[in-house]
Write a protein that holds these residues in place. Sequence first.
Motif, short mmCIF file in Angstrom:
data_model
loop_
_atom_site.label_atom_id
_atom_site.label_comp_id
_atom_site.label_asym_id
_atom_site.label_seq_id
_atom_site.Cartn_x
_atom_site.Cartn_y
_atom_site.Cartn_z
N ARG A 4 12.88 -5.34 0.36
CA ARG A 4 12.62 -4.16 -0.47
C ARG A 4 11.56 -3.31 0.20
O ARG A 4 10.65 -3.83 0.83
N TYR A 5 11.69 -2.01 0.05
CA TYR A 5 10.74 -1.07 0.63
C TYR A 5 10.11 -0.21 -0.44
O TYR A 5 10.73 0.08 -1.46
N VAL A 6 8.88 0.20 -0.18
CA VAL A 6 8.17 1.11 -1.06
C VAL A 6 7.59 2.23 -0.19
O VAL A 6 7.19 2.00 0.95
N LEU A 7 7.59 3.44 -0.74
CA LEU A 7 6.99 4.59 -0.08
C LEU A 7 5.69 4.90 -0.79
O LEU A 7 5.68 5.15 -2.00
N VAL A 8 4.58 4.87 -0.06
CA VAL A 8 3.26 5.08 -0.66
C VAL A 8 2.70 6.41 -0.19
O VAL A 8 2.47 6.62 1.00
N THR A 9 2.50 7.33 -1.14
CA THR A 9 1.81 8.57 -0.80
C THR A 9 0.31 8.31 -0.90
O THR A 9 -0.13 7.45 -1.66
N GLY A 10 -0.46 9.03 -0.11
CA GLY A 10 -1.90 8.81 -0.12
C GLY A 10 -2.28 7.50 0.54
O GLY A 10 -3.31 6.91 0.22
N SER A 11 -1.46 7.04 1.47
CA SER A 11 -1.65 5.72 2.05
C SER A 11 -2.92 5.58 2.90
O SER A 11 -3.36 4.46 3.16
N THR A 12 -3.53 6.69 3.32
CA THR A 12 -4.78 6.59 4.08
C THR A 12 -6.01 6.71 3.19
O THR A 12 -7.13 6.60 3.68
N GLY A 13 -5.80 6.89 1.90
CA GLY A 13 -6.92 6.96 0.96
C GLY A 13 -7.38 5.58 0.53
O GLY A 13 -6.76 4.57 0.83
N ARG A 35 -0.35 12.68 6.79
CA ARG A 35 -0.30 14.03 7.35
C ARG A 35 -0.72 13.98 8.81
O ARG A 35 -1.47 13.08 9.22
N GLU A 36 -0.24 14.94 9.59
CA GLU A 36 -0.68 15.05 10.98
C GLU A 36 -2.20 15.15 10.98
O GLU A 36 -2.78 15.86 10.17
N GLY A 37 -2.83 14.41 11.86
CA GLY A 37 -4.29 14.45 11.95
C GLY A 37 -5.00 13.46 11.04
O GLY A 37 -6.22 13.34 11.09
N SER A 38 -4.25 12.75 10.20
CA SER A 38 -4.87 11.74 9.33
C SER A 38 -5.34 10.56 10.17
O SER A 38 -4.81 10.28 11.24
N ALA A 39 -6.30 9.85 9.67
CA ALA A 39 -6.84 8.66 10.35
C ALA A 39 -5.91 7.48 10.11
O ALA A 39 -6.17 6.61 9.28
N VAL A 40 -4.80 7.45 10.85
CA VAL A 40 -3.80 6.40 10.63
C VAL A 40 -4.27 5.03 11.12
O VAL A 40 -3.68 4.01 10.75
N ASN A 41 -5.34 5.00 11.90
CA ASN A 41 -5.85 3.71 12.37
C ASN A 41 -6.45 2.87 11.24
O ASN A 41 -6.72 1.70 11.44
N ILE A 42 -6.64 3.46 10.08
CA ILE A 42 -7.18 2.70 8.94
C ILE A 42 -6.09 2.09 8.07
O ILE A 42 -6.39 1.35 7.14
N PRO A 44 -3.31 -0.50 6.90
CA PRO A 44 -3.14 -1.93 7.14
C PRO A 44 -2.02 -2.17 8.16
O PRO A 44 -1.05 -1.42 8.22
N PHE A 45 -2.16 -3.23 8.96
CA PHE A 45 -1.14 -3.58 9.94
C PHE A 45 0.18 -3.83 9.22
O PHE A 45 0.23 -4.54 8.22
N GLY A 46 1.25 -3.24 9.73
CA GLY A 46 2.57 -3.43 9.15
C GLY A 46 3.08 -2.24 8.37
O GLY A 46 4.24 -2.18 8.01
N VAL A 47 2.22 -1.26 8.10
CA VAL A 47 2.64 -0.06 7.39
C VAL A 47 3.32 0.88 8.38
O VAL A 47 2.75 1.23 9.41
N GLU A 48 4.55 1.26 8.07
CA GLU A 48 5.26 2.22 8.90
C GLU A 48 4.86 3.63 8.47
O GLU A 48 4.85 3.94 7.28
N ARG A 49 4.50 4.46 9.42
CA ARG A 49 4.04 5.82 9.11
C ARG A 49 5.21 6.78 8.93
O ARG A 49 6.14 6.79 9.73
N VAL A 50 5.13 7.60 7.89
CA VAL A 50 6.08 8.68 7.65
C VAL A 50 5.26 9.96 7.58
O VAL A 50 4.44 10.12 6.69
N TYR A 51 5.45 10.84 8.56
CA TYR A 51 4.65 12.06 8.64
C TYR A 51 5.28 13.17 7.81
O TYR A 51 6.42 13.55 8.04
#
Length: 67
Positions: A4-13, A35-42, A44-51
């Motif tokens: 199962r998959y979930v889409l999380v908005t605000g995932s860098t907050g 968003r482009e320019g967000s601190a995606v390095n924060i 959690p490991f395993g989160v797939e990024r959707v820009y």
Amino acid sequence: MAKRYVLVTGSTGFIGRAVCAKMLEDGWGVKGVVREGSAVNILPFGVERVYLDSIENCNFRDRDFAG
């Protein structure tokens, strides 16, 4: 059983990161909206990024959000 998959908005907050971590812990596949320019390095490991910069004109059926 398919994963199962979930889409999380605000995932860098603060709360979004905690939601992502908990969902991963519970065995979900997690796709985090960033968003482009967000601190995606924060993320959690395993989160797939959707820009996305705006979901105003986005049809989620047209996006590859499925596993």
